[in-house]
Design a protein around this motif. Structure first.
Motif, mmCIF file in Angstrom:
data_model
loop_
_atom_site.group_PDB
_atom_site.id
_atom_site.type_symbol
_atom_site.label_atom_id
_atom_site.label_comp_id
_atom_site.label_asym_id
_atom_site.label_seq_id
_atom_site.Cartn_x
_atom_site.Cartn_y
_atom_site.Cartn_z
ATOM 1 N N SER A 40 0.896 -0.979 -0.031
ATOM 2 C CA SER A 40 0.142 -0.082 -0.013
ATOM 3 C C SER A 40 1.036 1.162 -0.216
ATOM 4 O O SER A 40 2.016 1.043 0.494
ATOM 5 N N THR A 41 0.277 2.465 -0.463
ATOM 6 C CA THR A 41 0.982 3.662 -0.483
ATOM 7 C C THR A 41 0.117 4.755 0.084
ATOM 8 O O THR A 41 -1.035 4.466 0.282
ATOM 9 N N GLN A 83 -12.747 -0.687 -5.264
ATOM 10 C CA GLN A 83 -13.545 -1.555 -4.391
ATOM 11 C C GLN A 83 -13.416 -3.051 -4.945
ATOM 12 O O GLN A 83 -13.331 -4.010 -3.993
ATOM 13 N N ILE A 84 -13.479 -3.150 -6.124
ATOM 14 C CA ILE A 84 -13.382 -4.587 -6.660
ATOM 15 C C ILE A 84 -11.874 -4.974 -6.495
ATOM 16 O O ILE A 84 -11.771 -6.216 -6.238
ATOM 17 N N LEU A 85 -10.731 -4.319 -6.831
ATOM 18 C CA LEU A 85 -9.659 -4.822 -6.450
ATOM 19 C C LEU A 85 -9.419 -5.098 -5.022
ATOM 20 O O LEU A 85 -8.589 -6.031 -4.498
ATOM 21 N N TRP A 86 -9.923 -4.424 -4.223
ATOM 22 C CA TRP A 86 -9.873 -4.422 -2.727
ATOM 23 C C TRP A 86 -10.525 -6.042 -2.151
ATOM 24 O O TRP A 86 -9.973 -6.627 -1.493
ATOM 25 N N GLU A 87 -11.600 -6.144 -2.784
ATOM 26 C CA GLU A 87 -12.251 -7.507 -2.625
ATOM 27 C C GLU A 87 -11.593 -8.480 -3.062
ATOM 28 O O GLU A 87 -11.701 -9.661 -2.822
ATOM 29 N N LYS A 88 -11.350 -8.386 -4.531
ATOM 30 C CA LYS A 88 -10.890 -9.671 -5.390
ATOM 31 C C LYS A 88 -9.361 -9.800 -5.152
ATOM 32 O O LYS A 88 -9.104 -10.976 -5.493
ATOM 33 N N GLY A 89 -8.648 -8.956 -5.041
ATOM 34 C CA GLY A 89 -7.334 -8.992 -5.165
ATOM 35 C C GLY A 89 -6.673 -8.599 -6.665
ATOM 36 O O GLY A 89 -7.472 -7.902 -7.192
ATOM 37 N N GLY A 124 -0.821 6.080 -9.414
ATOM 38 C CA GLY A 124 -0.264 5.640 -8.296
ATOM 39 C C GLY A 124 -1.372 4.799 -7.418
ATOM 40 O O GLY A 124 -1.116 4.286 -6.257
ATOM 41 N N LEU A 125 -2.459 4.556 -7.995
ATOM 42 C CA LEU A 125 -3.440 3.900 -7.353
ATOM 43 C C LEU A 125 -3.549 2.388 -7.395
ATOM 44 O O LEU A 125 -4.139 1.706 -6.348
ATOM 45 N N SER A 185 -4.276 1.599 0.060
ATOM 46 C CA SER A 185 -4.854 0.644 0.800
ATOM 47 C C SER A 185 -6.363 1.099 1.183
ATOM 48 O O SER A 185 -6.767 2.558 1.157
ATOM 49 N N GLN A 186 -7.243 0.132 1.538
ATOM 50 C CA GLN A 186 -8.571 0.373 1.501
ATOM 51 C C GLN A 186 -8.933 1.297 2.964
ATOM 52 O O GLN A 186 -9.695 2.271 2.731
#
Length: 127
Positions: A2-3, A18-24, A57-58, A75-76
Motif C-alpha cells: 500500500s502507499t 472496491q473490486i480490487l480490494w475485494e478480489k485482489g 499510483g492508485l 490501501s482500503q
C-alpha cells in the motif's frame, strides 16, 4: 502493498478500487465484467481508467505476462480515512458527530452493526 494516498480517486476509480480490494489481483476484463453487472461501461473505458489509475499510483500493473494483472496500491483503510476526513471537513463543518448522526438517520443499520457501534463508543469512552 500500500502507499500513502496522494491521488484523490474519482467515483469511477473508487468503484474499481472496491473490486480490487475485494478480489485482489485482477485483469481489466475481470474488473470490467464486475463493473458491468451494475452499470453500462465500455471495455476500453475500463482499460483507460485503470491505465490512468496506474499513472496516479492508485494501482500497480504486472506486465510480466501477456495479460496485465492489476492490484490496488492504495490501501482500503487509508483511502476510507482520507475520504471520510474530507467529507467531515467539507460537508459537516468538521463535526464527526453530525456526520455519524446523519449516516445513522439515513441508513437502516442491522442489530449487529448497532452493537458494534455501541462497543466502539464504549471503547472510546474508556480511553
Amino acid at each position: 502493498m500500500s502507499t500513502e494516498l496522494t491521488a484523490k480517486p474519482t467515483e469511477s476509480e473508487l468503484e474499481i478500487l472496491q473490486i480490487l480490494w475485494e478480489k485482489g489481483n485482477c485483469t481489466v476484463r475481470d474488473v470490467h465484467e464486475i463493473l458491468t453487472r451494475n452499470k453500462e461501461a465500455g471495455y476500453t473505458t475500463t482499460l483507460k481508467l485503470m491505465q490512468i489509475m496506474h499513472e496516479k499510483g492508485l494501482v500497480e500493473r504486472d506486465t510480466s505476462s501477456k495479460t496485465h494483472i492489476y492490484s490496488a496500491l492504495a490501501s482500503q483503510q487509508k483511502t476510507q480515512q482520507h475520504l471520510v476526513s474530507r467529507l467531515i471537513d467539507n460537508a459537516f463543518n468538521g463535526s464527526a458527530a453530525r456526520m455519524v448522526m446523519q449516516a445513522l438517520g439515513n441508513h437502516k443499520s442491522s442489530k449487529d452493526e448497532i452493537e458494534a457501534i455501541k462497543k466502539y463508543l464504549d471503547q472510546l469512552d474508556q480511553n
